[in-house]
Scaffold this motif. Structure first.
Motif, PDB file in Angstrom:
ATOM      1  N   MET A  66      94.041  94.190  88.946  1.00 35.42           N
ATOM      2  CA  MET A  66      94.738  95.382  89.453  1.00 35.42           C
ATOM      3  C   MET A  66      94.501  95.572  90.942  1.00 35.42           C
ATOM      4  SD  MET A  66      94.252  98.334  86.533  1.00 35.42           S
ATOM      5  CE  MET A  66      92.467  98.232  86.484  1.00 35.42           C
ATOM      6  N   PHE A  67      93.270  95.353  91.379  1.00 34.08           N
ATOM      7  CA  PHE A  67      92.895  95.564  92.772  1.00 34.08           C
ATOM      8  C   PHE A  67      93.650  94.603  93.692  1.00 34.08           C
ATOM      9  CE2 PHE A  67      90.109  95.025  96.459  1.00 34.08           C
ATOM     10  CZ  PHE A  67      89.828  96.346  96.790  1.00 34.08           C
ATOM     11  N   VAL A  68      93.676  93.330  93.322  1.00 33.73           N
ATOM     12  CA  VAL A  68      94.373  92.336  94.142  1.00 33.73           C
ATOM     13  C   VAL A  68      95.877  92.607  94.148  1.00 33.73           C
ATOM     14  CG1 VAL A  68      94.965  89.878  94.346  1.00 33.73           C
ATOM     15  CG2 VAL A  68      92.591  90.578  93.962  1.00 33.73           C
ATOM     16  N   ALA A  69      96.442  93.023  93.020  1.00 31.91           N
ATOM     17  CA  ALA A  69      97.863  93.362  92.991  1.00 31.91           C
ATOM     18  C   ALA A  69      98.164  94.479  93.981  1.00 31.91           C
ATOM     19  CB  ALA A  69      98.290  93.769  91.580  1.00 31.91           C
ATOM     20  N   GLU A  70      97.283  95.465  94.078  1.00 29.92           N
ATOM     21  CA  GLU A  70      97.487  96.551  95.036  1.00 29.92           C
ATOM     22  C   GLU A  70      97.324  96.040  96.467  1.00 29.92           C
ATOM     23  OE1 GLU A  70      98.553 100.070  96.600  1.00 29.92           O
ATOM     24  OE2 GLU A  70      98.722  99.499  94.503  1.00 29.92           O
ATOM     25  N   MET A  71      96.353  95.185  96.696  1.00 30.28           N
ATOM     26  CA  MET A  71      96.153  94.608  98.029  1.00 30.28           C
ATOM     27  C   MET A  71      97.393  93.812  98.451  1.00 30.28           C
ATOM     28  SD  MET A  71      93.070  95.303  99.288  1.00 30.28           S
ATOM     29  CE  MET A  71      92.336  93.974 100.201  1.00 30.28           C
ATOM     30  N   GLN A  72      98.014  93.119  97.515  1.00 33.14           N
ATOM     31  CA  GLN A  72      99.203  92.337  97.831  1.00 33.14           C
ATOM     32  C   GLN A  72     100.397  93.221  98.162  1.00 33.14           C
ATOM     33  OE1 GLN A  72      99.287  89.764  94.404  1.00 33.14           O
ATOM     34  NE2 GLN A  72      98.017  88.234  95.420  1.00 33.14           N
ATOM     35  N   ARG A  73     100.373  94.465  97.712  1.00 34.14           N
ATOM     36  CA  ARG A  73     101.426  95.415  98.089  1.00 34.14           C
ATOM     37  C   ARG A  73     101.187  95.971  99.495  1.00 34.14           C
ATOM     38  NH1 ARG A  73     101.649  96.394  92.409  1.00 34.14           N
ATOM     39  NH2 ARG A  73      99.910  97.822  92.308  1.00 34.14           N
ATOM     40  N   GLN A  74     100.004  95.727 100.045  1.00 37.44           N
ATOM     41  CA  GLN A  74      99.636  96.182 101.387  1.00 37.44           C
ATOM     42  C   GLN A  74      99.235  94.946 102.202  1.00 37.44           C
ATOM     43  OE1 GLN A  74      96.706  99.371 101.318  1.00 37.44           O
ATOM     44  NE2 GLN A  74      97.283  99.852  99.223  1.00 37.44           N
ATOM     45  N   PRO A  75     100.196  94.142 102.638  1.00 36.27           N
ATOM     46  CA  PRO A  75      99.887  92.855 103.260  1.00 36.27           C
ATOM     47  C   PRO A  75      98.902  92.939 104.422  1.00 36.27           C
ATOM     48  CG  PRO A  75     102.257  93.132 102.987  1.00 36.27           C
ATOM     49  CD  PRO A  75     101.619  94.426 102.589  1.00 36.27           C
ATOM     50  N   GLY A  76      98.968  93.987 105.211  1.00 34.38           N
ATOM     51  CA  GLY A  76      98.043  94.114 106.330  1.00 34.38           C
ATOM     52  C   GLY A  76      96.608  94.275 105.882  1.00 34.38           C
ATOM     53  N   ARG A  77      96.420  94.884 104.738  1.00 35.81           N
ATOM     54  CA  ARG A  77      95.077  95.055 104.185  1.00 35.81           C
ATOM     55  C   ARG A  77      94.577  93.723 103.632  1.00 35.81           C
ATOM     56  NH1 ARG A  77      91.717  99.231 102.750  1.00 35.81           N
ATOM     57  NH2 ARG A  77      93.178 100.750 103.552  1.00 35.81           N
ATOM     58  N   GLN A  78      95.426  93.037 102.888  1.00 33.96           N
ATOM     59  CA  GLN A  78      94.987  91.772 102.296  1.00 33.96           C
ATOM     60  C   GLN A  78      94.673  90.737 103.374  1.00 33.96           C
ATOM     61  OE1 GLN A  78      97.292  90.033  99.156  1.00 33.96           O
ATOM     62  NE2 GLN A  78      95.645  88.604  98.738  1.00 33.96           N
ATOM     63  N   ALA A  79      95.446  90.718 104.442  1.00 33.40           N
ATOM     64  CA  ALA A  79      95.223  89.731 105.497  1.00 33.40           C
ATOM     65  C   ALA A  79      93.872  89.907 106.186  1.00 33.40           C
ATOM     66  CB  ALA A  79      96.349  89.814 106.530  1.00 33.40           C
ATOM     67  N   ALA A  80      93.351  91.116 106.203  1.00 30.25           N
ATOM     68  CA  ALA A  80      92.075  91.382 106.862  1.00 30.25           C
ATOM     69  C   ALA A  80      90.880  91.211 105.930  1.00 30.25           C
ATOM     70  CB  ALA A  80      92.066  92.791 107.452  1.00 30.25           C
ATOM     71  N   SER A  81      91.127  91.099 104.644  1.00 27.94           N
ATOM     72  CA  SER A  81      90.053  90.943 103.673  1.00 27.94           C
ATOM     73  C   SER A  81      89.494  89.520 103.736  1.00 27.94           C
ATOM     74  CB  SER A  81      90.581  91.221 102.269  1.00 27.94           C
ATOM     75  OG  SER A  81      89.593  90.924 101.309  1.00 27.94           O
ATOM     76  N   LEU A  82      88.183  89.425 103.767  1.00 27.99           N
ATOM     77  CA  LEU A  82      87.520  88.112 103.839  1.00 27.99           C
ATOM     78  C   LEU A  82      86.694  87.810 102.588  1.00 27.99           C
ATOM     79  CD1 LEU A  82      86.359  88.328 107.560  1.00 27.99           C
ATOM     80  CD2 LEU A  82      88.262  86.985 106.640  1.00 27.99           C
ATOM     81  N   GLY A  83      86.983  88.507 101.500  1.00 33.44           N
ATOM     82  CA  GLY A  83      86.237  88.276 100.273  1.00 33.44           C
ATOM     83  C   GLY A  83      85.096  89.261 100.128  1.00 33.44           C
ATOM     84  N   ALA A  84      84.212  88.977  99.186  1.00 33.29           N
ATOM     85  CA  ALA A  84      83.113  89.893  98.889  1.00 33.29           C
ATOM     86  C   ALA A  84      81.790  89.156  98.836  1.00 33.29           C
ATOM     87  CB  ALA A  84      83.367  90.611  97.578  1.00 33.29           C
ATOM     88  N   MET A  85      80.725  89.896  99.104  1.00 33.23           N
ATOM     89  CA  MET A  85      79.368  89.355  99.073  1.00 33.23           C
ATOM     90  C   MET A  85      78.676  89.614  97.740  1.00 33.23           C
ATOM     91  SD  MET A  85      78.307  90.794 102.804  1.00 33.23           S
ATOM     92  CE  MET A  85      76.606  90.311 102.657  1.00 33.23           C
ATOM     93  N   GLY A  86      79.269  90.478  96.932  1.00 32.78           N
ATOM     94  CA  GLY A  86      78.654  90.814  95.656  1.00 32.78           C
ATOM     95  C   GLY A  86      79.060  92.202  95.217  1.00 32.78           C
ATOM     96  N   VAL A  87      78.364  92.665  94.199  1.00 30.95           N
ATOM     97  CA  VAL A  87      78.630  93.975  93.606  1.00 30.95           C
ATOM     98  C   VAL A  87      77.291  94.634  93.301  1.00 30.95           C
ATOM     99  CG1 VAL A  87      79.583  95.170  91.589  1.00 30.95           C
ATOM    100  CG2 VAL A  87      80.801  93.223  92.565  1.00 30.95           C
ATOM    101  N   ASP A  88      77.174  95.893  93.664  1.00 30.74           N
ATOM    102  CA  ASP A  88      76.004  96.692  93.292  1.00 30.74           C
ATOM    103  C   ASP A  88      76.397  97.652  92.177  1.00 30.74           C
ATOM    104  OD1 ASP A  88      74.328  95.581  95.214  1.00 30.74           O
ATOM    105  OD2 ASP A  88      74.706  97.166  96.678  1.00 30.74           O
ATOM    106  N   GLU A  89      75.443  97.997  91.364  1.00 26.70           N
ATOM    107  CA  GLU A  89      75.561  99.095  90.403  1.00 26.70           C
ATOM    108  C   GLU A  89      76.750  98.976  89.453  1.00 26.70           C
ATOM    109  OE1 GLU A  89      75.095 102.941  92.314  1.00 26.70           O
ATOM    110  OE2 GLU A  89      73.834 102.027  93.851  1.00 26.70           O
ATOM    111  N   LEU A  90      76.993  97.787  88.931  1.00 21.98           N
ATOM    112  CA  LEU A  90      78.053  97.605  87.939  1.00 21.98           C
ATOM    113  C   LEU A  90      77.633  98.271  86.642  1.00 21.98           C
ATOM    114  CD1 LEU A  90      80.652  96.311  86.812  1.00 21.98           C
ATOM    115  CD2 LEU A  90      79.318  94.223  86.427  1.00 21.98           C
ATOM    116  N   ARG A  91      78.473  99.178  86.160  1.00 18.59           N
ATOM    117  CA  ARG A  91      78.191  99.896  84.911  1.00 18.59           C
ATOM    118  C   ARG A  91      79.428  99.903  84.026  1.00 18.59           C
ATOM    119  NH1 ARG A  91      74.116  99.263  87.089  1.00 18.59           N
ATOM    120  NH2 ARG A  91      72.532 100.756  87.701  1.00 18.59           N
TER     121      ARG A  91
END
Length: 153
Positions: A66-91
């Motif tokens: 869902m998150f990536v689908a939304e990012m793809q609807r906002q091309p300027g946001r997706q183009a600036a994303s460089l991935g992730a380093m991890g996740v904290d506090e997954l519940r």
């Protein structure tokens, strides 16, 4: 493009919806988390789940879909994303059941410039995934890398 410098604490956006089917719930579990309560109602009935529930990892993967689908609807946001380093506090707060309709919210809670990589900054967001009753079923804090604005822009 939405650069690191354009992101403010408190910025947020909604994403989804997405409905999970019984078939995909069982298929994911069969391949990645083959515990009996993820595979059959009969096995789930013998546990605190009561009925078939999706793997928490499946719930997390659906967040990403869902998150990536939304990012793809906002091309300027997706183009600036460089991935992730991890996740904290997954519940995983509640079971995800076949037929549940998911939607989510992401809100920036912290950001800092990278000390070692000036071409990027680090953004932490609070993500919540809700079911169709607006009850939270997952929370987490992704740690994402964002492209900084090049000199002269």
């Amino acid at each position: 493009m939405v650069y690191f410098e354009d992101i403010a604490i408190g910025d947020g956006f909604d994403f989804g919806p997405l409905t999970v089917s019984r078939e995909e719930t069982v298929a994911f579990a069969a391949e990645f988390d083959p515990q009996p309560f993820h595979l059959s109602d009969e096995a789930a009935a013998q546990t605190h789940f009561g009925t078939l529930s999706a793997s928490g990892w499946h719930t997390t993967a659906l967040f990403m879909k869902m998150f990536v689908a939304e990012m793809q609807r906002q091309p300027g946001r997706q183009a600036a994303s460089l991935g992730a380093m991890g996740v904290d506090e997954l519940r995983w707060l509640r079971p995800l059941r076949p037929g549940d309709a998911l939607h989510g919210r992401s809100e920036v809670i912290d950001k800092k410039a990278s000390q070692s990589r000036p071409e990027m900054g680090i953004v932490r967001s609070k993500v919540t995934i809700f079911n169709q009753d607006d009850k939270p079923i997952l929370t987490m804090i992704p740690i994402a890398m964002w492209r900084t604005r090049p000199a002269g822009l």
